[in-house]
Design a protein around this motif. Structure first.
Motif, short mmCIF file in Angstrom:
data_model
loop_
_atom_site.label_atom_id
_atom_site.label_comp_id
_atom_site.label_asym_id
_atom_site.label_seq_id
_atom_site.Cartn_x
_atom_site.Cartn_y
_atom_site.Cartn_z
N SER A 1 -5.34 -6.33 -9.74
CA SER A 1 -6.27 -5.34 -9.19
C SER A 1 -5.50 -4.20 -8.55
CB SER A 1 -7.19 -6.00 -8.16
OG SER A 1 -6.44 -6.44 -7.04
N ASP B 1 -17.23 -0.08 -3.03
CA ASP B 1 -17.55 -0.55 -1.68
C ASP B 1 -17.45 0.66 -0.76
OD1 ASP B 1 -18.07 -1.90 0.63
OD2 ASP B 1 -16.27 -3.14 0.59
N GLN C 1 -15.30 -2.29 -8.73
CA GLN C 1 -16.21 -2.67 -7.65
C GLN C 1 -16.22 -1.59 -6.58
OE1 GLN C 1 -18.35 -5.68 -6.97
NE2 GLN C 1 -19.01 -3.89 -5.78
N THR D 1 -13.41 0.88 0.23
CA THR D 1 -12.45 -0.16 -0.15
C THR D 1 -12.78 -0.60 -1.58
OG1 THR D 1 -13.84 -1.83 0.93
CG2 THR D 1 -12.00 -0.93 2.19
N ASP D 2 -12.62 0.31 -2.53
CA ASP D 2 -12.95 0.05 -3.92
C ASP D 2 -11.84 -0.78 -4.58
OD1 ASP D 2 -15.19 1.90 -3.66
OD2 ASP D 2 -13.67 3.48 -3.72
N SER D 3 -12.17 -1.41 -5.70
CA SER D 3 -11.20 -2.26 -6.39
C SER D 3 -11.38 -2.16 -7.89
CB SER D 3 -11.35 -3.72 -5.94
OG SER D 3 -10.47 -4.57 -6.65
N ASP E 1 -9.16 3.79 -1.45
CA ASP E 1 -10.33 4.57 -1.02
C ASP E 1 -10.60 5.65 -2.06
OD1 ASP E 1 -7.91 5.74 -0.31
OD2 ASP E 1 -8.74 6.81 1.41
N LYS F 1 -10.32 -4.07 -11.13
CA LYS F 1 -9.76 -5.33 -11.62
C LYS F 1 -9.57 -5.25 -13.12
CE LYS F 1 -11.74 -8.18 -7.95
NZ LYS F 1 -12.60 -9.35 -7.61
N GLU G 1 -6.51 -1.60 -5.37
CA GLU G 1 -7.49 -1.29 -4.34
C GLU G 1 -7.18 0.06 -3.71
OE1 GLU G 1 -7.37 -4.47 -1.57
OE2 GLU G 1 -8.10 -5.97 -3.00
N LYS H 1 -3.35 0.12 -3.21
CA LYS H 1 -2.60 -1.13 -3.11
C LYS H 1 -2.76 -1.91 -4.42
CE LYS H 1 -3.92 -4.56 -0.40
NZ LYS H 1 -4.17 -5.37 0.81
N GLU I 1 0.84 -1.20 0.00
CA GLU I 1 0.00 0.00 0.00
C GLU I 1 0.87 1.25 0.00
OE1 GLU I 1 -3.51 2.15 2.63
OE2 GLU I 1 -3.20 -0.02 2.77
#
Length: 297
Positions: A157, A226, A224, A187-189, A161, A191, A159, A127, A122
């Motif tokens: 991916s 979140d 994604q 905690t978005d991602s 904020d 991919k 990841e 990350k 991170e």
């Protein structure tokens, strides 16, 4: 036609009032020129596995290890308006540097395998965890000039904020610094699955080795969400895919049989259709990279 996340959010906020926290869980299939898609392909372009030169003849069993680094361009306020079809500012300027481990293995007299790994460390709230592999073959045009052909792929991916940053959450109810009333860092991602092909040509007769390359890339991307904001849990999944083209130009320096150094300028042409613009326009990805490599055997 699918209901967009912005419309769903408006419905929840109007109907929810003081009720318990609602959940948005949609799957959106986006045009490749949508602002959200542009953001995805912009940062996917950062990790594209360029050759950093024309493929070499390592010989069967030859091994090269190296480290690749690059500058991460910082987006201005207009470019950061990615969310909700280009109306929401996203916190995407996480770091100014991208690095990964690289290696090459000789498969035969002519073919070599390239490997690259970005470990899940991170940095600045982001990350990445990416793995790329490619296979290349050189063709001699003359004793001094060489043509190279490579095919490559990448999965992984990133990841972070993005939707709700830690800074927005820390601002609390301040409508200027936290306009969407973010309640916790998201905690978005992002991919990605990428396939590409590159053709390069370069001068290989001396220690200084200039080169030029052109590539075509197919990107299958998903974001994604979140996030918790405005009394809502947003779990929207956004999907997009399409083709990009990129070019590279660089200069290699080979001081010995073991060591090599490369500097490269990379550009990918990316198009975007922002609400404030009358038509689709080009907003490409441009940055510099370097590679330090050592031949083990």
């Amino acid at each position: 036609m699918r209901t967009t996340g912005a419309v769903a959010l408006a419905v929840v906020l109007l109907a929810g009032g003081a009720r318990a926290q609602e959940t948005i869980k949609l799957t959106e299939e986006l045009d490749f020129d949508r602002p959200e898609s542009w953001g995805m392909k912009y940062f996917a372009s950062l990790g594209l596995l360029t050759g950093m030169g024309v493929p070499e003849r390592l010989g069967a069993g030859g091994v090269v290890l190296g480290f690749e680094g690059g500058l991460v361009p910082q987006l201005d306020e207009e470019q950061r308006r990615i969310g909700f079809n280009g109306t929401k500012l996203e916190d995407v300027n996480k770091t100014r540097f991208f690095g990964r481990l690289r290696g090459a293995i000789g498969l035969s007299e002519h073919y070599s395998l390239d490997l690259a790994w970005t470990p899940p460390l991170e940095v600045g709230g982001a990350k990445p965890h990416l793995f790329a592999v490619g296979i290349g073959r050189p063709f001699d045009l003359s004793p001094a000039w060489r043509l190279g052909v490579r095919a490559y792929g990448q999965i992984g991916s990133i990841e972070g904020d993005i939707t709700c940053s830690a800074d927005e959450v820390a601002a609390g109810p301040d409508p200027d610094r936290n306009p969407f009333a973010c309640e916790a860092p998201s905690t978005d991602s992002l991919k990605q699955g990428i396939l590409g092909a590159e053709v390069s040509v370069g001068y290989v007769a001396g220690r200084w080795r200039p080169y030029f390359g052109v590539a075509v890339n197919y990107m299958d991307l998903e974001f994604q969400v979140d996030a918790r904001y405005s009394g809502v849990v947003d779990r929207t999944l956004q999907l997009t895919d399409g083709v990009t083209a990129s070019i590279t130009t660089g200069l290699g320096f080979v001081p010995s049989d073991r060591w090599s150094f490369s500097l490269e300028l990379f550009y990918s042409r990316l198009t975007v259709d922002r609400p404030a613009s009358p038509s689709t326009r080009t907003d490409g990805f441009l940055h510099g990279r370097f590679l330090v490599a050592y031949r083990v055997r």
